[in-house]
Design a protein around this motif. Structure first.
Motif: not given
Length: 161
Positions: A131-132, A6-7, A125-129, A86-89
């Protein structure tokens, strides 16, 4: 395939947000307006996150033995999709976050408040993507084989001999 940190995603998003903010600020100084972010972007990001989560849940159930009919290739593709999410978000969060920062720092221009809000919602929305994607990546992790069980199988005599 290694798990995404995540970092790394946070650094990627922050770096792209800074570059976007600087670039859009420089363009605004030259009289160019920043791009408008449609409100629909956040909805699309959340829908994609929901699809990724549902696919990941199926893999999780498969690994727990509750869904034996899942194709292992589909499980592998879901893991790749999770990493891509992960990377797209993170990239989208940086892009829209940079736009939101550029718009917030120039609220004197009429209409920038609403455009900044739309960019901020798209950032969420991108952060949600992202994290999911991280969660589904964990769902797809296959535990290492039990070393004790492997040793017992190697030590057991072959019954066909």
């Amino acid at each position: 395939m290694q798990a995404t940190r995540w970092t790394t995603l946070l650094a990627l998003a922050a770096g792209l947000a800074a570059v976007t903010w600087i670039a859009l600020d420089a363009l605004a100084d030259r009289g160019t307006s920043t791009p408008t972010v449609p409100w629909l972007v956040a909805g699309v990001e959340v829908v994609i996150a929901g699809v990724v989560l549902s696919m990941g849940w199926a893999v999780r159930q498969f690994l727990r033995g509750k869904r034996p009919g899942l194709d292992p290739i589909r499980a592998a593709r879901t893991a790749v999709l999770a990493k891509a999410s992960c990377y797209t978000g993170a990239l989208l969060a940086g892009w829209y976050g940079g736009q939101a920062l550029a718009l917030v720092t120039d609220l004197g221009v009429p209409g920038n408040g609403g455009r900044a809000a739309a960019a901020a919602v798209a950032t969420g929305g991108a952060v949600v993507l992202a994290v999911v994607g991280l969660v589904v990546e964990r769902f797809c992790r296959v535990p290492p084989p039990d070393e004790g069980a492997v040793r017992r199988e190697e030590a057991a005599p072959d019954p066909s001999v």
